[in-house]
Motif scaffolding. Sequence first.
Motif, short mmCIF file in Angstrom:
data_model
loop_
_atom_site.label_atom_id
_atom_site.label_comp_id
_atom_site.label_asym_id
_atom_site.label_seq_id
_atom_site.Cartn_x
_atom_site.Cartn_y
_atom_site.Cartn_z
N LYS A 373 -55.82 -10.36 25.62
CA LYS A 373 -54.42 -10.53 26.26
C LYS A 373 -54.27 -11.91 26.30
CE LYS A 373 -55.12 -6.68 29.61
NZ LYS A 373 -55.68 -6.32 31.10
N GLU A 374 -55.25 -12.81 26.35
CA GLU A 374 -55.02 -14.32 26.41
C GLU A 374 -54.55 -14.86 25.11
OE1 GLU A 374 -57.92 -18.10 27.55
OE2 GLU A 374 -57.63 -16.46 29.22
N LEU A 375 -55.15 -14.54 23.89
CA LEU A 375 -55.00 -15.34 22.80
C LEU A 375 -54.24 -14.39 21.66
CD1 LEU A 375 -58.32 -17.00 21.85
CD2 LEU A 375 -56.43 -17.68 23.20
N SER A 376 -54.08 -12.88 22.00
CA SER A 376 -53.51 -12.36 21.09
C SER A 376 -54.04 -12.22 19.82
CB SER A 376 -51.90 -12.46 21.08
OG SER A 376 -51.15 -12.38 22.35
N LEU A 377 -55.09 -11.68 19.76
CA LEU A 377 -56.02 -11.63 18.33
C LEU A 377 -55.12 -10.60 17.56
CD1 LEU A 377 -59.64 -10.92 19.78
CD2 LEU A 377 -58.46 -13.20 18.98
N THR A 378 -55.27 -10.96 16.09
CA THR A 378 -54.54 -10.47 15.26
C THR A 378 -54.88 -8.98 14.85
OG1 THR A 378 -55.70 -11.24 13.33
CG2 THR A 378 -54.09 -12.57 14.19
N HIS A 379 -54.24 -8.21 14.27
CA HIS A 379 -54.66 -6.80 13.81
C HIS A 379 -55.78 -6.92 13.04
CE1 HIS A 379 -54.33 -2.57 12.90
NE2 HIS A 379 -54.21 -2.72 11.63
N MET A 382 -58.90 -7.53 15.09
CA MET A 382 -59.59 -6.33 15.89
C MET A 382 -59.85 -5.28 14.80
SD MET A 382 -59.01 -7.42 18.87
CE MET A 382 -59.09 -5.79 19.62
N LEU A 383 -59.40 -4.97 13.91
CA LEU A 383 -59.94 -4.12 12.69
C LEU A 383 -61.24 -4.40 12.35
CD1 LEU A 383 -59.51 -1.39 11.23
CD2 LEU A 383 -58.31 -2.78 9.40
N SER A 384 -61.36 -5.69 12.19
CA SER A 384 -62.87 -6.29 11.73
C SER A 384 -63.63 -5.67 12.78
CB SER A 384 -62.67 -7.60 11.23
OG SER A 384 -61.89 -7.76 10.18
N LEU A 385 -63.58 -6.32 14.11
CA LEU A 385 -64.42 -5.94 15.10
C LEU A 385 -64.87 -4.59 15.25
CD1 LEU A 385 -62.98 -8.65 17.60
CD2 LEU A 385 -65.16 -8.76 16.49
N ALA A 386 -63.91 -3.74 15.11
CA ALA A 386 -63.99 -2.29 15.24
C ALA A 386 -65.03 -1.64 14.14
CB ALA A 386 -62.72 -1.38 15.30
N VAL A 387 -64.58 -2.44 12.83
CA VAL A 387 -65.51 -1.79 11.67
C VAL A 387 -67.05 -2.40 12.04
CG1 VAL A 387 -65.97 -2.07 9.09
CG2 VAL A 387 -63.69 -1.67 10.08
#
Length: 411
Positions: A373-379, A382-387
């Motif tokens: 919400k604060e930094l608007s992380l890129t897609h 977020m995908l890398s974190l999910a993997v």
Amino acid sequence: MDYILYAIPVFLLLIAIEILATVIRKKDYYRTNDAINSISTGMISTAANLTTKVVTFTIYVAVFEYLAPFQLDASHLWVWVLGFFLKDFFYYWYHRAGHEINILWASHAVHHQSEEYNMTTALRQTSTGFLFNWIFYVPVALVGIPPVVFFAVSSINLLYQYWVHTRHIPKLGWFEWFFITPSNHRVHHAKNRRYLDKNYGGVFIIWDRLFGTYAEEDNNYEPIRYGTLKPLRSWNPLWANLQLYVHLGQDAVKTRSWKDKLTLWFRRTGYRPADVATPMKMPDIHAYENYNPFVNPTLQAYVAFQFLILIVGTVLLIAANDTLSFGLTVLWTAMLGYQLLIIGWLQEKKNGFVWLELSRFVAVIPALILTQKELSLTHDMMLSLAVYGVLSLAAISIIGSKKTIVSYQNS
């Protein structure tokens, strides 16, 4: 400028080189669990410093601006040289007091808890130094050394001390007379009786020679044993920072003497009220076996991988500090502390591996949501974190299977 951020790749490179030298020379200077614990305390210290450094900075600037009788000009080279020498001179007294006064030792002991001596030991730093270290540098501000000079030379002083934490470099001849070296700093970390409380300088050894706290490393003497006389015997980086504060607090509660309740914190290191404990006797350090609980190699490999991910996360936290809100910085520092707490527990064969790891991953979800919400992380991020999360959960499932966990618990 945050010099530490730019120094981290150099630190890690030198650790890798030292490990390679250790393997080639067939020495036993490294243990994975000890190294992880040392770096963990350093990571927590660095993250905490993102918020606590404001204490030292604010006090120094206030003294310089409002109490210093004159203010020196940072554009002159001699001001920088003077600031460098003054920083090291008062560091000597701060460091010495850290060994001689109970409450200061409670903070500084973290740096001495490792029972190995290598470059990861240099990273083993306290998270509570900000409580008292500013007191020793007030004189530097009163002399008129500008804040920009003081904090720059402080970083240089700290960075210098990194390379002396090694057993691979022998004595360096004439250099030993003037500067802190691996040889005379090994003495400082020793718990052998003849070496206790010696060699406090940060860059210069001349202060120890002047004030009677110098001791030379004697290769004909008994081998050096590292660590503290009262060992930590834990891989918990949070307990490493709190252990001695808790013990002092317990003594303050137990003693009937109000004088001791108030003064034991500032008495000589090791002092305990007479109605609480008998005076500490010098233990037989040679009969002591270093703390080294066995952990299943599969689990240790998993822990090492997760720890590397946390190192990357710490670097990102430092790099993003200027863009994060104060609250989010505090939150991620707390998250890092919890992550490293679990990593430490896993190296101590704690039961409940699956639940500990699941709690570690679940705990970080709110912080990720707030960061998004604060930094608007890129897609892609977020995908890398999910993997990463999915792969880690798969590994947790495999390691936590009945066959593996029995080996883990009963090893």
